[in-house]
Design a protein around this motif. Structure first.
Motif, PDB file in Angstrom:
ATOM      1  N   ASN A  61       0.841  -1.191   0.000  1.00  0.00           N
ATOM      2  CA  ASN A  61       0.000   0.000   0.000  1.00  0.00           C
ATOM      3  C   ASN A  61       0.886   1.256   0.000  1.00  0.00           C
ATOM      4  O   ASN A  61       2.112   1.167   0.142  1.00  0.00           O
ATOM      5  CB  ASN A  61      -0.976  -0.006   1.181  1.00  0.00           C
ATOM      6  N   GLU A  62       0.272   2.417  -0.155  1.00  0.00           N
ATOM      7  CA  GLU A  62       1.020   3.669  -0.339  1.00  0.00           C
ATOM      8  C   GLU A  62       1.948   3.961   0.844  1.00  0.00           C
ATOM      9  O   GLU A  62       3.084   4.393   0.670  1.00  0.00           O
ATOM     10  CB  GLU A  62       0.030   4.815  -0.560  1.00  0.00           C
ATOM     11  N   ARG A  63       1.474   3.666   2.027  1.00  0.00           N
ATOM     12  CA  ARG A  63       2.273   3.952   3.226  1.00  0.00           C
ATOM     13  C   ARG A  63       3.535   3.083   3.280  1.00  0.00           C
ATOM     14  O   ARG A  63       4.642   3.574   3.528  1.00  0.00           O
ATOM     15  CB  ARG A  63       1.395   3.677   4.460  1.00  0.00           C
ATOM     16  N   ALA A  64       3.349   1.788   2.992  1.00  0.00           N
ATOM     17  CA  ALA A  64       4.497   0.870   2.995  1.00  0.00           C
ATOM     18  C   ALA A  64       5.461   1.217   1.862  1.00  0.00           C
ATOM     19  O   ALA A  64       6.683   1.096   1.998  1.00  0.00           O
ATOM     20  CB  ALA A  64       4.009  -0.565   2.860  1.00  0.00           C
ATOM     21  N   LEU A 104       6.056   4.216   0.758  1.00  0.00           N
ATOM     22  CA  LEU A 104       6.858   5.372   1.172  1.00  0.00           C
ATOM     23  C   LEU A 104       8.086   4.912   1.952  1.00  0.00           C
ATOM     24  O   LEU A 104       9.179   5.444   1.782  1.00  0.00           O
ATOM     25  CB  LEU A 104       6.018   6.324   2.035  1.00  0.00           C
ATOM     26  N   GLU A 105       7.909   3.905   2.782  1.00  0.00           N
ATOM     27  CA  GLU A 105       9.025   3.337   3.545  1.00  0.00           C
ATOM     28  C   GLU A 105      10.097   2.788   2.603  1.00  0.00           C
ATOM     29  O   GLU A 105      11.286   2.984   2.813  1.00  0.00           O
ATOM     30  CB  GLU A 105       8.524   2.200   4.447  1.00  0.00           C
ATOM     31  N   ARG A 128      10.582   3.715  -0.495  1.00  0.00           N
ATOM     32  CA  ARG A 128      11.226   4.811  -1.230  1.00  0.00           C
ATOM     33  C   ARG A 128      12.323   5.482  -0.420  1.00  0.00           C
ATOM     34  O   ARG A 128      13.234   6.082  -0.972  1.00  0.00           O
ATOM     35  CB  ARG A 128      10.188   5.855  -1.664  1.00  0.00           C
ATOM     36  N   ARG A 129      12.230   5.390   0.884  1.00  0.00           N
ATOM     37  CA  ARG A 129      13.289   5.976   1.736  1.00  0.00           C
ATOM     38  C   ARG A 129      14.631   5.299   1.545  1.00  0.00           C
ATOM     39  O   ARG A 129      15.659   5.855   1.903  1.00  0.00           O
ATOM     40  CB  ARG A 129      12.898   5.849   3.216  1.00  0.00           C
ATOM     41  N   ARG A 133      12.286  13.810   5.228  1.00  0.00           N
ATOM     42  CA  ARG A 133      11.796  12.540   5.765  1.00  0.00           C
ATOM     43  C   ARG A 133      12.315  12.283   7.178  1.00  0.00           C
ATOM     44  O   ARG A 133      11.994  11.284   7.779  1.00  0.00           O
ATOM     45  CB  ARG A 133      12.232  11.393   4.865  1.00  0.00           C
TER      46      ARG A 133
END
Ligand SMILES: Nc1ncnc2c1ncn2[C@@H]1O[C@H](COP(=O)(O)OP(=O)(O)OP(=O)(O)O)[C@@H](O)[C@H]1O
Ligand SMILES: [Mg+2]
Length: 251
Positions: A72-75, A77-78, A80-81, A108
């Protein structure tokens, strides 16, 4: 340890146009790989899939063993870090100073003190040989300097993987050489995994431990710079030596 990046049977079409038709590749942690291929063959699209900015029609993209197509979008983002990305245009904010542009990469990490942020920005600028330019605006910099600021911003939060989309395009050969040296320095000092998309055959030899040639939607061949440059395969030979196919010339 799983590979840093593993792509299996990746397919992507836009309408009737099939751009990626089953890409398979695997990149080990700390490796530096160069992706080459004809203009429009899908190199930038492939990079966007690695960082989760595009999702595949079919196939898998695993980052350190995790299939990111299913997150999902939240995971996401992790995930992409883990990445730093140097965009072709450097994509700096004109109204911000160099220090603010590089510091933007730290958004971030909101918990940092002002002093720690400044120290991290200084450290990243030192790595790209731009110490002392903190207060300048992008308009006051040359194209090569802007690329270096873009690189400082991509590495300031210490990503494990850095993607470079045509880092030397449009630069003179001396500046291009200095950017290549920085890519090698970033790889060796920060121990990052590097993926470089380039049309610059000198860059290929300077930064690539392994070369992948993308052709007709697949990885056509993979090898060391030496094997690729000495290949007698007509597709590889014509590409690396810049020889057009007479059948394709339309005037
Ligand atoms: N968002 C999009 N929608 C539709 N088609 C797209 C989109 N992005 C890219 N394409 C098409 O996909 C193909 C591959 O594009 P891509 O940007 O990956 O090429 P490239 O190999 O990076 O080329 P270059 O070397 O010129 O940068 C092109 O034909 C392009 O027109
Ligand atoms: Mg491109």
């Amino acid at each position: 340890m799983p590979p840093a990046i593993e792509v299996q049977a990746l397919a992507k079409s836009f309408g009737a146009q099939r751009v990626l038709a089953g890409v398979d590749l695997s990149i080990e942690a700390g490796e530096s790989v160069v992706i080459i291929g004809r203009s429009g063959c899908g190199k930038s699209i492939l990079l966007k899939h690695l960082i989760g900015l595009m999702s595949p029609d079919a196939g898998a993209v695993r980052i350190e063993g995790v299939d990111i197509a299913r997150l999902n979008e939240r995971a996401l983002l992790e995930v992409r870090r883990k990445f730093g990305m140097l965009f072709q245009s450097a994509a700096l904010f004109d109204s911000m100073t160099v220090a603010e542009n590089v510091g933007f990469g730290l958004r971030r990490e909101p918990g940092l003190s002002a002093a720690e942020r400044a120290r991290r920005v200084d450290e990243a600028l030192a790595l790209v040989d731009l110490r002392g330019t903190q207060g300048k605006k992008p308009a006051e910099l040359s194209g090569g300097m802007r690329k270096r600021v873009g690189l400082a911003r991509a590495i300031v939060y210490r990503p494990g993987i850095v993607l470079y989309d045509e880092p030397t395009t449009g630069l003179d050969p001396i500046v291009a050489d200095s950017i290549d040296q920085l890519i090698v320095r970033v790889r060796d000092q920060l121990r990052v995994t590097s993926v470089v998309v380039t049309h610059d055959m000198r860059s290929v030899q300077r930064v690539g431990q392994r070369i992948l040639l993308l052709h007709q939607g697949r990885i056509y061949t993979s090898g060391t710079p030496e094997t690729i440059f000495n290949s007698t395969d007509p597709v590889v030979h014509r590409f690396v030596h810049g020889i057009s196919d007479p059948k394709e010339i339309q005037i």
